[in-house]
Design an enzyme around this catalytic site. Structure first.
Site, PDB file in Angstrom:
ATOM      1  CG  ASP A  50      -0.548   0.023   2.305  1.00  0.00           C
ATOM      2  OD1 ASP A  50       0.987  -0.173   2.453  1.00  0.00           O
ATOM      3  OD2 ASP A  50      -1.087   0.044   3.673  1.00  0.00           O
ATOM      4  CG  ASP A  89       0.509  -3.969   2.335  1.00  0.00           C
ATOM      5  OD1 ASP A  89       0.810  -4.693   3.187  1.00  0.00           O
ATOM      6  OD2 ASP A  89       1.503  -3.047   1.932  1.00  0.00           O
ATOM      7  CE  LYS A 119       3.397  -5.806   3.851  1.00  0.00           C
ATOM      8  NZ  LYS A 119       2.933  -4.644   4.677  1.00  0.00           N
ATOM      9  CD  GLU A 188       8.312  -0.182   7.197  1.00  0.00           C
ATOM     10  OE1 GLU A 188       7.385  -0.633   6.759  1.00  0.00           O
ATOM     11  OE2 GLU A 188       8.495   0.690   6.785  1.00  0.00           O
TER      12      GLU A 188
END
Ligand code: KIV
Length: 270
Positions: A50, A89, A119, A188
Site C-alpha cells: 500500500d 497489502d 499482509k 519494519e
C-alpha cells in the site's frame, strides 16, 4: 542471476515458511506489469504494497488507498508474476473494523486481484483476524514495528521498539501472529538487535526493512532500491542503481533531439 527459492519452482506461502534457516528471502514491491516482469525471476516475493499510495499516487501517507485500488494494481502485477510469491497489502480500514469485513476484503483481494496472500499490520490485536483468515484458506503475512498505517499514532515515520517495554510488546506481537497462523512477518524500522531476537524466537521467517541484517529476509520498495525516488534516501535504503538520474538524462536528450529534429531519423520512420 535468480533467487535460490525462485529457481527451484513457484514460490508459495509454504515454501516461504520453509525457507526459515535456509537461504535469505528476497522481497521487493511492485505496482505494475512492467516492473513485475523485470523482477519476477530475481526475487522470492513480490509485494503489491500500500506504499503505492505514496510512491504511485503521491500522497503523504498510505491511508487513502482503497481495496479496489489494491486489486487494480495486483491484477497488473499478477499478469507478470510466474515464479515469485505474490502478496498484497490490505489497506487501511479494510481489516480493522471487524473480522467479517477483513475476511470479505481479503477474499476479494485474492479472488479478484490474483494475490496469493495478504499482509496486514498489527500484532496481538490482529491475532483473531489472522486466525480467521488462515482458517478460511488465506495465507497471512504480518507486519510489525514501524506500521505506516499507524503514522498518526506513532507521530510520524519513526523507529519503533526502542524502550524495554516496546521491545517486550513487539516480541509478544510477533509470537501472537505466529500462534495465529501467520506464515511470515515483516519487521519494519526497529533496532537490529530486537529484530535478531524476534527472528531467533520465531519458527516463521521475518522479512526486514530497516531492521538490520539478522532477519530471515529483506524487502525494499522497488523504486527506492533503483534510485527512482531521487530525493528519498533514508538510512535503511541502498540505491543499487540511479535510474532517476538516468530517466532525467534520457528525457532531456529526447527533448533536445526532437527540438533539433534529430529524432526521428529514417531508421525510426516508415
Ligand atoms: O507497503 C509496503 O510497501 C510495505 C513494505 C515496505 C514492507 O509494507
Amino acid at each position: 542471476m535468480t533467487s535460490q527459492i525462485a529457481t527451484a519452482k513457484k514460490v508459495t506461502a509454504v515454501t516461504v515458511r520453509e525457507a526459515k534457516g535456509q537461504v535469505p528471502l528476497v522481497a521487493i514491491t511492485a505496482y505494475d506489469y512492467t516492473m513485475a516482469r523485470l523482477v519476477d525471476e530475481q526475487v522470492d516475493i513480490v509485494l503489491v504494497g500500500d506504499s503505492l499510495g505514496m510512491v504511485v499516487q503521491g500522497n503523504p501517507h498510505t491511508l487513502s488507498v482503497t481495496v479496489d485500488e489494491m486489486i487494480y494494481h495486483c491484477r497488473a502485477v499478477a499478469r507478470a508474476v510466474r515464479h515469485s510469491h505474490l502478496v498484497v497489502d490490505m489497506p487501511f480500514m479494510s481489516y480493522q473494523v471487524s473480522v467479517e469485513e477483513a475476511l470479505r476484503n481479503a477474499g476479494k483481494i485474492l479472488a479478484e486481484g490474483g494475490a496469493e496472500a495478504v499482509k496486514l499490520e498489527g500484532g496481538v490485536a490482529m491475532a483473531p483476524t489472522v486466525e480467521r483468515l488462515v482458517a478460511a484458506g488465506i495465507p497471512v503475512m504480518g507486519h510489525l514495528g514501524l506500521m505506516p498505517q499507524s503514522v498518526h499514532t506513532m507521530g510520524g515515520y519513526r523507529v519503533q521498539g526502542k524502550t524495554d517495554k516496546a521491545k517486550e510488546s513487539l516480541l509478544e506481537d510477533a509470537v501472537a501472529l505466529e500462534d495465529a497462523g501467520a506464515y511470515a512477518i515483516v519487521l519494519e524500522g526497529i533496532p537490529a538487535e530486537l529484530a535478531k531476537n524476534i527472528s531467533e524466537r520465531l519458527k516463521i521467517p521475518t522479512i526486514g526493512i530497516g531492521a538490520g541484517a539478522d532477519c530471515d529476509g529483506q524487502i525494499l520498495v522497488g523504486q527506492d532500491l533503483l534510485g527512482l525516488n531521487v530525493d528519498f534516501k533514508p538510512r535503511f535504503v541502498k540505491h543499487f542503481a540511479h535510474l532517476g538520474e538516468d530517466v532525467r538524462r534520457a528525457v532531456a536528450q529526447y527533448a533536445e533531439e526532437v527540438k533539433n529534429r534529430n529524432f526521428p531519423t529514417k531508421e525510426h520512420s516508415f
